[in-house]
Every structure is written in C-alpha cells, then in structure tokens.
Design a protein around this motif. Structure first.
Motif, PDB file in Angstrom:
ATOM      1  N   ASP A   1      42.490   8.783  12.590  1.00  0.00           N
ATOM      2  CA  ASP A   1      43.195   7.534  12.899  1.00  0.00           C
ATOM      3  C   ASP A   1      42.250   6.367  12.635  1.00  0.00           C
ATOM      4  OD1 ASP A   1      44.481   5.385  14.015  1.00  0.00           O
ATOM      5  OD2 ASP A   1      44.971   6.364  15.904  1.00  0.00           O
ATOM      6  N   ILE A   2      42.390   5.741  11.484  1.00  0.00           N
ATOM      7  CA  ILE A   2      41.409   4.739  11.067  1.00  0.00           C
ATOM      8  C   ILE A   2      42.079   3.661  10.215  1.00  0.00           C
ATOM      9  CG2 ILE A   2      40.713   5.884   8.921  1.00  0.00           C
ATOM     10  CD1 ILE A   2      38.312   4.309  11.473  1.00  0.00           C
ATOM     11  N   HIS A   3      41.545   2.457  10.284  1.00  0.00           N
ATOM     12  CA  HIS A   3      41.970   1.386   9.378  1.00  0.00           C
ATOM     13  C   HIS A   3      40.788   0.448   9.166  1.00  0.00           C
ATOM     14  CE1 HIS A   3      42.322  -1.517  12.706  1.00  0.00           C
ATOM     15  NE2 HIS A   3      42.899  -0.543  13.387  1.00  0.00           N
ATOM     16  N   SER A   4      40.917  -0.455   8.220  1.00  0.00           N
ATOM     17  CA  SER A   4      39.774  -1.285   7.827  1.00  0.00           C
ATOM     18  C   SER A   4      39.500  -2.445   8.774  1.00  0.00           C
ATOM     19  CB  SER A   4      39.987  -1.829   6.404  1.00  0.00           C
ATOM     20  OG  SER A   4      39.840  -0.791   5.467  1.00  0.00           O
ATOM     21  N   GLY A   5      40.373  -2.658   9.750  1.00  0.00           N
ATOM     22  CA  GLY A   5      40.158  -3.755  10.685  1.00  0.00           C
ATOM     23  C   GLY A   5      39.176  -3.436  11.792  1.00  0.00           C
ATOM     24  N   LEU A   6      38.539  -2.263  11.728  1.00  0.00           N
ATOM     25  CA  LEU A   6      37.605  -1.862  12.785  1.00  0.00           C
ATOM     26  C   LEU A   6      36.174  -2.304  12.495  1.00  0.00           C
ATOM     27  CD1 LEU A   6      39.108   1.661  13.378  1.00  0.00           C
ATOM     28  CD2 LEU A   6      39.209  -0.263  14.944  1.00  0.00           C
ATOM     29  N   ASN A   7      36.013  -3.082  11.419  1.00  0.00           N
ATOM     30  CA  ASN A   7      34.734  -3.713  11.067  1.00  0.00           C
ATOM     31  C   ASN A   7      33.670  -2.718  10.614  1.00  0.00           C
ATOM     32  OD1 ASN A   7      35.727  -6.325  11.535  1.00  0.00           O
ATOM     33  ND2 ASN A   7      35.304  -6.163  13.716  1.00  0.00           N
ATOM     34  N   ASP A   8      32.903  -2.129  11.516  1.00  0.00           N
ATOM     35  CA  ASP A   8      31.791  -1.268  11.112  1.00  0.00           C
ATOM     36  C   ASP A   8      32.307  -0.027  10.382  1.00  0.00           C
ATOM     37  OD1 ASP A   8      29.988  -2.996  12.295  1.00  0.00           O
ATOM     38  OD2 ASP A   8      30.010  -1.920  14.212  1.00  0.00           O
ATOM     39  N   ASN A   9      31.795   0.205   9.170  1.00  0.00           N
ATOM     40  CA  ASN A   9      32.268   1.360   8.404  1.00  0.00           C
ATOM     41  C   ASN A   9      31.952   2.678   9.092  1.00  0.00           C
ATOM     42  OD1 ASN A   9      29.441   0.891   7.735  1.00  0.00           O
ATOM     43  ND2 ASN A   9      29.699   2.419   6.141  1.00  0.00           N
TER      44      ASN A   9
END
Length: 372
Positions: A125-133
């Motif tokens: 469950d992941i998306h690019s809005g979580l900042n830290d890669n």
C-alpha cells in the motif's frame, strides 16, 4: 521542503520486491506510472505488468481489473516458467489506486493456489505522496513480515538501514537542500594527475556502495589497484569494502559474493570488510574508524561517499587528499562540501541492472587506458 525531483516510494517498493526474489510485479494504476523503473527492472529479470487504470476506474474502482490482471500474470508465468511450483507476485499501489482506497490486500486469499501451483501475493500500500522513498521499501518489508517471508530480526535490521539511509540523504546528500543544481563537470582530470604522480604513499580505496551499484563503483577502485601495481609507484593500497556475503536478502548476499570473486580474480585483497551491501548508511561509520586508525595519505571513497564523515580526517592529517565517487549530478555539490575532489558516474543504477559482474566506470576505463 525539497524542490528538485526525488526518487519515488513506489519505485523503492518495486526494487525491494525485486530483492525478495519475486517473479512479477503488478502496478495497480495507470499504464505510465513508474514507467522508467518498470523498464529498468525488466532488465533485471523482473516482469512488470500494469492494470492500466483509466478515468472511469478513478471513479468506480478497478478491483475487477486487478483480479483479471493477476489471472493474466499467472497464466504468463505458467507458460514461460512451467517448472516452478510457486509464483511470487507483488502488487504495488500507485497514487491513483491508493487515493481512492482500493483494497489491494483482498487478492492474498483469492489467489493462494491456481492450477496446482502455489501463488504468493505481496501487496504494498504505497503512493508517491509519502515523500521519503525509503517508506516504500519499509512498507514492502512490513507486508513480507506479516506474510512470514522474513522474520522480525531481519525486518528490524532492514527498517533501521532504510531510516538511516534517509537520514544520510537529508543531512549530507541530495535531500539536504531545497534545490541542488545538477553539475555535469567534475574533478576527474585533477584526480587522474594526483594518482599518476602519487609515489610512496598510503592510499585507501573504500567501497561503500548501495546494493547492485557496487558492480560499477568497485571498478575504479580495482583499476587503482591495478594501476599502482603496474606502475610500481611503491604506494601501499588498503582496500576497505562493504561486501559481507552473509548479510541481507539472498540477492544482496549473491551480489557481495560476485564482487568478492571479482576482487580475487584481479589478485586484490580486501583488508577490511565493513558490513553488507544494504548497510551503506552504517558501514560508512565503520570505514571511518578504520581510516582514522590506518592514517592514509589519499582516500578514495566510491559509491555513497557522503555516508562517511570524511572531513574528520583533516583533524588527523591536514594534508590528506580525499576523493569521492558517486552517481548523479546533484550529488557533486554535497560531495565537494566535504571532499577535496568529486567524480560523478552518470546513470550508474541503469547500467548495473541485470549485471552480475563488474560494470565499467568512466574513471576506471580512463585509468585502464592510461595503464596500457
């Protein structure tokens, strides 16, 4: 706030799944999401698929598309690798699917077995809005822990390394400033002159590289050893490397074994092993302890040089020459803030994917040419 582009948590989760040893990845999102990462991973033998969500799916959801895609992927794997008795498939969320709340965990029980083959689904469950890669990689490990693919000890080690990697980038790397201008000119010519003229000195060659990038970043260090041997400069070379073959997931261990063999084939002894290839945030500290003890005249650090507090060596020897080799034009400025000289190897990650032996570096090729 960082204003220049940064790696995506989605991409990080995909690379972490690759390290687990999955057969395929399904990106639950639009067909263009993480396109470059998908193409690069296919060079490493990972098949990447997409549910190709569209505007209609953003409103009504796309779980049926996801299930159909899983069916198609299993059929593909059966046709192309029929001798395997188990298929491991990662499902990676994207901004589109996660924002609308798609349940990518529901297929775990629906696809445990098909046509007599065991199927393991690893949703992230992941998306690019979580900042830290690195959050993408941590969430991948959380799912793997829940599914008993890794144990709690390995999860805690992985999480610690990933969090420390983020700390290094934010304090000494590409995330330390709001905007870092890309620099494509470096100090390679000056470094070549230094190495050609070095006589009767102690030179430390430090590999502190991240995972498979070590296949490229080991190359200039190996060539420095060969250059010194052929030119009989009477320099003493000390080799330090994060190549512990007993640490990490199976791919990481195998990469370390491959690199140790490369050093051995070139008759190069590694004097100090600092840790594993996924431990570069902490192996930098171990390398520094060694450097302070051996007191070299020249230090060349290849891979993630900013993970070493190299500037501390000036307190021991103000005349020491420090050289950092890394990937990416945005790292040149952070490296030059703490090293005397910086060398940039462009597109290192893209060059090493799919490789299991040394990949030629820009600096190493020039050294090899001069050495003929």
């Amino acid at each position: 706030m960082i204003l220049h582009p940064r790696p995506s948590p989605i991409a990080a989760s995909m690379y972490q799944l690759r390290d687990i040893g999955i057969d395929a990845i399904i990106l639950h999102g639009p067909s263009g999401c993480c396109f470059r990462t998908a193409r690069l991973l296919e060079m490493d033998g990972v098949r990447v698929f997409t549910t190709a969500m569209d505007e209609n799916d953003f409103i009504f959801g796309a779980l049926e598309k996801l299930n159909n895609t899983i069916d198609e992927v299993i059929n593909y794997l059966e046709n192309n690798d029929p001798n395997k008795d188990k298929y491991i498939i990662g499902i990676v969320g994207t901004c589109a699917s996660m924002i609308i709340g798609e349940d990518i965990f529901s297929p775990i029980d629906d696809f445990k077995e098909k046509n007599g083959k065991e199927v393991v689904i690893i949703p992230v469950d992941i998306h690019s809005g979580l900042n830290d890669n690195t959050i993408g990689a941590i969430r991948t490990m959380e799912t793997c822990l829940d599914l008993l693919i890794i144990d709690e000890q390995e999860f805690n080690r992985q999480k610690e390394m990933l969090e420390k990697a983020t700390e290094i980038e934010k304090t000494r790397g590409m995330a330390k400033s709001k905007y870092i201008k890309p620099v494509y000119d470096d100090d390679l010519d000056k470094v070549m002159e230094i190495l050609k003229n070095a006589k009767n000195l102690k030179i430390a060659c430090v590999l502190n590289a991240k995972k498979e990038t070590s296949y490229l970043f080991a190359h200039p260090l190996i060539e420095i050893n060969k250059f010194n041997e052929k030119n009989k400069s009477n320099n003493k070379i000390i080799n330090i490397a994060n190549l512990d073959q007993n640490i990490g997931l199976s791919k990481i261990k195998n990469d370390a074994k491959n690199l140790l063999k490369e050093y051995s084939n070139n008759n190069i002894t590694i004097d100090y092993i600092t840790g594993g290839l996924d431990e570069y945030p902490i192996t930098g500290h171990k390398a520094m302890e060694i450097l302070k003890k051996i007191k070299p005249d020249i230090v060349v650090v290849s891979g993630a040089p900013h993970a070493l507090f190299i500037e501390e060596l000036k307190n021991i020897n103000k005349d020491i020459i420090t050289i950092g080799i890394s990937d990416g034009p945005r790292l040149y400025i952070p490296i030059k803030e703490v090293y005397d000289y910086g060398i940039i190897e462009l597109d290192a990650h893209a060059k090493v994917l799919g490789k299991r032996n040394i990949v030629k570096s820009r600096m190493g090729e020039i050294l090899n040419y001069v050495n003929k």
